[in-house]
Every structure is written in C-alpha cells, then in structure tokens.
Design a protein around this motif. Structure first.
Motif, mmCIF file in Angstrom:
data_model
loop_
_atom_site.group_PDB
_atom_site.id
_atom_site.type_symbol
_atom_site.label_atom_id
_atom_site.label_comp_id
_atom_site.label_asym_id
_atom_site.label_seq_id
_atom_site.Cartn_x
_atom_site.Cartn_y
_atom_site.Cartn_z
ATOM 1 N N PRO A 159 8.868 -42.689 2.770
ATOM 2 C CA PRO A 159 7.880 -43.326 3.954
ATOM 3 C C PRO A 159 8.718 -43.764 5.273
ATOM 4 N N GLU A 160 8.268 -43.606 6.231
ATOM 5 C CA GLU A 160 9.348 -44.122 7.386
ATOM 6 C C GLU A 160 8.420 -44.681 8.651
ATOM 7 N N VAL A 161 9.326 -45.125 9.443
ATOM 8 C CA VAL A 161 8.680 -45.743 10.830
ATOM 9 C C VAL A 161 9.725 -45.107 11.856
ATOM 10 N N GLY A 162 9.005 -44.889 13.014
ATOM 11 C CA GLY A 162 10.025 -44.446 14.166
ATOM 12 C C GLY A 162 9.453 -45.078 15.448
ATOM 13 N N VAL A 163 10.365 -45.867 15.966
ATOM 14 C CA VAL A 163 10.059 -46.709 17.141
ATOM 15 C C VAL A 163 10.904 -46.316 18.459
ATOM 16 N N LEU A 369 -0.377 -46.342 15.281
ATOM 17 C CA LEU A 369 0.795 -47.203 15.956
ATOM 18 C C LEU A 369 1.041 -48.345 14.703
ATOM 19 N N VAL A 370 2.339 -48.966 14.956
ATOM 20 C CA VAL A 370 2.811 -49.953 14.142
ATOM 21 C C VAL A 370 2.743 -51.113 15.146
ATOM 22 N N SER A 371 1.951 -52.157 14.585
ATOM 23 C CA SER A 371 1.732 -53.405 15.489
ATOM 24 C C SER A 371 3.035 -54.281 15.319
ATOM 25 N N HIS A 372 3.188 -55.185 16.195
ATOM 26 C CA HIS A 372 4.259 -56.080 16.089
ATOM 27 C C HIS A 372 3.793 -57.481 16.474
ATOM 28 N N ASP A 373 4.604 -58.399 16.011
ATOM 29 C CA ASP A 373 4.605 -59.850 16.336
ATOM 30 C C ASP A 373 5.557 -60.481 17.237
ATOM 31 N N VAL A 389 5.515 -53.421 9.388
ATOM 32 C CA VAL A 389 5.724 -51.995 8.644
ATOM 33 C C VAL A 389 4.777 -52.018 7.261
ATOM 34 N N PRO A 390 4.118 -51.205 7.070
ATOM 35 C CA PRO A 390 3.110 -50.774 5.730
ATOM 36 C C PRO A 390 3.978 -50.212 4.608
ATOM 37 N N ILE A 391 5.139 -50.667 4.549
ATOM 38 C CA ILE A 391 6.159 -49.834 3.590
ATOM 39 C C ILE A 391 6.826 -51.013 2.743
ATOM 40 N N GLU A 393 9.754 -51.074 1.281
ATOM 41 C CA GLU A 393 11.194 -50.833 1.249
ATOM 42 C C GLU A 393 11.817 -51.416 2.531
ATOM 43 N N PHE A 394 11.309 -51.862 3.369
ATOM 44 C CA PHE A 394 11.801 -52.390 4.632
ATOM 45 C C PHE A 394 10.934 -53.008 5.691
ATOM 46 N N ASP A 395 11.322 -53.775 6.706
ATOM 47 C CA ASP A 395 10.763 -54.162 7.889
ATOM 48 C C ASP A 395 11.664 -53.964 9.099
ATOM 49 N N LEU A 396 11.044 -54.187 10.103
ATOM 50 C CA LEU A 396 11.947 -53.907 11.299
ATOM 51 C C LEU A 396 11.683 -55.164 12.123
ATOM 52 N N LEU A 397 12.994 -55.299 12.922
ATOM 53 C CA LEU A 397 12.911 -56.487 13.970
ATOM 54 C C LEU A 397 13.760 -55.934 15.298
ATOM 55 N N ALA A 398 13.472 -56.750 16.370
ATOM 56 C CA ALA A 398 14.401 -56.379 17.499
ATOM 57 C C ALA A 398 14.459 -57.672 18.115
ATOM 58 N N ILE A 399 15.469 -58.013 18.876
ATOM 59 C CA ILE A 399 15.954 -59.131 19.302
ATOM 60 C C ILE A 399 16.279 -58.901 20.994
ATOM 61 N N PHE A 400 15.862 -59.514 21.703
ATOM 62 C CA PHE A 400 15.801 -59.252 23.366
ATOM 63 C C PHE A 400 16.447 -60.674 23.914
ATOM 64 N N LEU A 401 17.558 -60.528 24.338
ATOM 65 C CA LEU A 401 18.492 -61.674 25.052
ATOM 66 C C LEU A 401 18.765 -61.162 26.617
ATOM 67 N N SER A 402 18.690 -62.156 27.335
ATOM 68 C CA SER A 402 18.867 -62.072 28.923
ATOM 69 C C SER A 402 19.140 -63.613 29.473
ATOM 70 N N THR A 403 19.304 -63.667 30.554
ATOM 71 C CA THR A 403 19.553 -65.044 31.498
ATOM 72 C C THR A 403 18.490 -65.873 30.886
ATOM 73 N N GLY A 404 19.165 -66.899 30.576
ATOM 74 C CA GLY A 404 18.226 -68.029 29.985
ATOM 75 C C GLY A 404 17.536 -67.888 28.632
ATOM 76 N N ARG A 405 18.139 -66.827 28.080
ATOM 77 C CA ARG A 405 17.735 -66.487 26.503
ATOM 78 C C ARG A 405 19.004 -66.136 26.087
ATOM 79 N N ASN A 406 19.965 -66.901 25.766
ATOM 80 C CA ASN A 406 21.210 -66.526 25.500
ATOM 81 C C ASN A 406 21.561 -66.301 24.045
ATOM 82 N N PHE A 407 20.746 -67.060 22.955
ATOM 83 C CA PHE A 407 21.111 -66.667 21.780
ATOM 84 C C PHE A 407 19.714 -66.771 20.929
ATOM 85 N N GLU A 408 19.710 -66.348 19.807
ATOM 86 C CA GLU A 408 18.655 -66.354 18.862
ATOM 87 C C GLU A 408 19.290 -66.384 17.391
ATOM 88 N N ARG A 409 18.585 -67.298 16.762
ATOM 89 C CA ARG A 409 18.870 -67.632 15.337
ATOM 90 C C ARG A 409 17.807 -67.367 14.350
#
Length: 469
Positions: A159-163, A369-373, A389-391, A393-409
């Motif tokens: 099974p797979e997901v493409g984003v 479509l794959v929903s996201h939070d 992800v309805p699978i 074996e895995f989940d997916l994440l994305a991290i978006f950083l920019s001016t004023g958003r310099n780090f994520e933990r």
C-alpha cells in the motif's frame, strides 16, 4: 551489538538513484538534482559519467532498506541503513514497532516502509500491488519458472501514498459505475472497447443502485475485456479518437464526462474532465504509441486526479493506478512488487492475475485524497503537518519553516523517521547529535527521541518525512 551510548541517534543518508524510464530526463528530474546534493552519491554519479541529458531518472529512494535500492549512511562507506539498524534494532526501531506483531512478522528488525521522491513526465505502468498472500505466491512461481526472483523479490504487500511536490496528475481507481456508464454512453469510440452484451449488462447494473459486490463484478467484466484488447483493436480506437479531435474539441468528444468533473483539491488544475481526459490521452499516446492498451484502459475506466503541491492520494493493495506526471513524495510499505500491463510495460505477473487480483475500488475522485492536520499534538510550534495515512506501516509529516517560524520541535515518535529536505537548509538535532542538511539531502532519526528542526539562513525551509507510530 554496539552500546546504544555509542550509536548516533540521527544520521545523514546516501540515497539510491533509480533511472527508471518514466522519469524526467537529465537535470529536469528532481531525482537527479537530489542525487547530486549528497557528496558520496554525487561522486558515484560523476564517476559513471555524470547526469546524462537524455537519461530519464524516475526515482530516488531516500529511506530504504530494500534490496532493490538500499540507502547507506553518508560518511560511512559501505554501511547500509539496514546495517546501522541491525547494530541495535531496539534502539533504532523502538519498543512499539518491535512489539507490533504484524510489523514484526512482515518486517523483522527492519523499517516497515520505503520512502522516495518520484519525478516523472511520462505515465508509469498501469499497475497494482499484490497483497501479502498473492505476493508470496508470485514470488514462489517466478522462482520455480526462472530459478531466481527478478520481478518479485519480496512477499510483502505494498500500500502507498503519493503527495504532490509540484502539480501532479494520476489515474487512481475506477470511476463510480454511474459516472462510467454516462461517459461510455456518450463516447462511441470508447464503446468499441467492449462487446455490446457486456456494455448492456454494465449499464443495467450501473442504473440499479448496485451493491458493492455487483458494481465490482460489473467493473471486472469491463476491465477484463479492456486489458485483453489486441493491439490492432487498440490502434483502430486510438485513431478514431484522433480523427474526432481533428474536428471537435475535448469538451465535445468527452462531453458526457464533464458532468462529473471533480471538485476542489481533486481537480486543483481547474480543468474540465474532458480537457483532462484529452491531456492524459495525448501524453500516453506520445510516449507509448497507438498500440498501448493502457492508454485506452486508463482513459475509459479510471478517475483522473489533478493535485496541487501538498495534496496526496492513497493506494491500497490490489488497487489499480498509474501516475501520469509530477514530482511527488511517495511512501509505501517496504516492498517492490508490481503486477502490470500497459502504459509502456508488457505483461508482468500475468494478465489473468491482474484481472483477478484487483480490488475494483470505485470511489469518486474527491474521496481519494489523503487528509491532513495542521494542528498536531507532537508539534511544539504548530509548523508541522500530519497526513492521515490509512496504512499501518507508516505516517507522513511535513515541516514548514520561514521568517518568524525558525524552528520546530517534535516530541518523541514511536518509531523511526526518514526525512528529506525539499527546500532551504535545516539542522536536525536529537540530544547531543545533529546533522545540517540542504535541499535534496536525506536523514534518519531513531525512534523515541525528541527532534528539533532549525532553519539555517534566510530561505524558507521544507522537510518531508515518513515514520511509524
């Protein structure tokens, strides 16, 4: 086994470049660009003559322990990611993954997923991926017939997901029967793919609010006839469509389909269904010619998704699909099995197997479509997105950083994380260990550790990752 105190909790990876024929050519391919971002991989590519302008580069495997494309630890020549994990599976994979009975039986002491970027401007094969039972059967049959395994080298489901990272077009699943019946009724050229009796039976089913089983049986009959069309018949139907396009617009030729033009993110391009059908028809025809049965089977029977960057689709075992064009993050269970026929691929796994194994899933495009939070409990600052992800074996994440958003933990993840930087530069820290990576570079983080992502420089930064939880 090495002491866990001596083992790194985060490492840079050396990806595995796959020059598959559907890829964009030369440096137009994101896979090729990403390959040059990692010093050891770049050195290997240059030793082999460099990125070749006319060579397609379809994929780069960024988090892989699979034998068909294993990643290595950058700076540790000859040490694969699998070797690293085997030094202390509990340290790297985590208690939850090792205690998960399904994962432990299918992927013992191993990653349960395979993480990639695909970059393509030609359709991939019309395909599906077998479930675990069929995967094992195909593996055994190939070994008996050939004395070795080449197409089927593992027994896992896939099974797979493409984003999408750029505008992405894909065939996914069958059109719902009502939509398909209207489209076929309105397009005489596509009717020629089927016997009159098969069409009439299908129309009766489609108009009767069929049960799921009835719909699937009717779709199976259509697919059986479509995928078994002789090349001469495919060519004559293709030429008939070409002749129509010389006289009429797409919105005339495929007028009936326009009633079912997908809404919202399933049609981010804003095209009418007819326009999208003509576009994918011409892409397939230009690439694979007038006798490729997949060109017609996909056009007539399948949903066409048009996604913008950040939107994705999900494929379960035995689901019919064929990606058309785009640059995407792809993640799947740790397998490389495929049954296919058409869109550039001759029979793989057997046409009769192809027909029998399909799920015949027939959801409308909007439900694929794959929903996201964008609010996720693991994200300290709210700059990380979780894909649902309805699978297993895995989940997916994305991290978006920019001016004023310099780090994520991120608070500790249950299982291991493989990630790639798709924009900017980022330092990834886990306790005393850290790596600084730029666009196209990939890394691996052990399970159960807090992870900090810090933007370096002024450019916006994006990181995509796959993990088990």
């Amino acid at each position: 086994m090495a002491s866990s105190s001596q083992l790194p909790s985060v490492v840079q990876l050396k990806p595995f470049l796959q020059p598959f024929p559907y890829g964009r050519e030369g440096m137009d391919s994101w896979a090729a660009q990403y390959a040059l971002a990692t010093p050891s991989l770049k050195a290997g590519v240059e030793k082999d003559g460099g990125i070749k302008a006319s060579q397609p580069y379809g994929e780069i495997w960024l988090g892989s322990t699979h034998q068909n494309g294993p990643c290595e630890v950058e700076g540790k020549e000859g040490e694969s990611l699998k070797d690293l994990i085997q030094k202390d599976p509990r340290f790297y994979l985590g208690e939850k993954l090792l205690n998960d009975q399904q994962m432990a039986s299918q992927y013992p002491n191993d990653l349960p997923y395979l993480f990639k970027v695909l970059s393509f401007d030609k359709p991939l094969p019309l395909q599906c991926h077998p479930d675990k039972t069929l995967g094992g059967k195909l593996m055994d049959e190939e070994k008996r017939k050939l004395g070795k395994n080449s197409d089927f080298v593992d027994s896992n489901a896939k099974p797979e997901v493409g984003v999408a990272l750029s505008p992405f077009t894909a065939f996914v699943g069958f059109r719902p029967p009502e939509q398909l019946a209207a489209t076929l009724r309105g397009t005489p050229e596509l009717q020629q793919m089927f016997k009159d009796s098969t069409l009439e039976s299908f129309y009766q089913v489609a108009s009767s609010s069929p049960s799921d089983d009835q719909a699937k049986a009717a779709l199976r009959s259509l697919f059986h006839e479509a995928i078994n069309l002789p090349k001469s018949k495919v060519k004559s139907i293709v030429q008939a469509l070409q002749a129509r396009f010389k006289k009429d617009s797409a919105d005339v030729v495929f007028a009936a389909a326009n009633e079912f033009t997908p809404q919202g993110e399933a049609n981010a391009s804003g095209e009418t269904e007819a326009t999208a059908m003509k576009r994918v028809f011409e892409i397939g025809l230009k690439t694979y010619g007038e006798e490729d049965v997949g060109v017609l089977a996909s056009l007539a029977l399948m949903n066409i998704l048009r996604l913008r960057a950040g939107e994705g689709t999900w494929i379960l075992a035995d689901d019919l699909h064929a990606y058309v064009e785009g640059d995407i993050i792809e993640c799947m269970a740790n397998s490389d099995n495929m049954v296919a026929h058409g869109l550039g691929t001759s029979e793989q796994g057997g046409i009769s197997t192809f027909v029998e194994m399909l799920s015949y899933r027939h959801l409308p495009a909007e439900k694929l479509l794959v929903s996201h939070d964008d609010v996720w409990s693991k994200s300290e600052n709210g700059y990380a997105r979780l894909y649902n992800v309805p699978i297993a074996e895995f989940d997916l994440l994305a991290i978006f950083l920019s001016t004023g958003r310099n780090f994520e933990r991120l608070s500790p993840l249950d299982g291991p994380l493989c990630f790639v930087v798709t924009q900017g530069e980022v330092t990834v820290s886990t306790g005393d260990d850290s790596v600084t990576l730029t666009k196209g570079q990939a890394g691996f983080v052990k399970a159960g550790t807090e992870v900090k992502f810090t933007r370096e420089g002024e450019a916006p930064t994006q990181v995509w990752g796959a993990f088990y939880q």
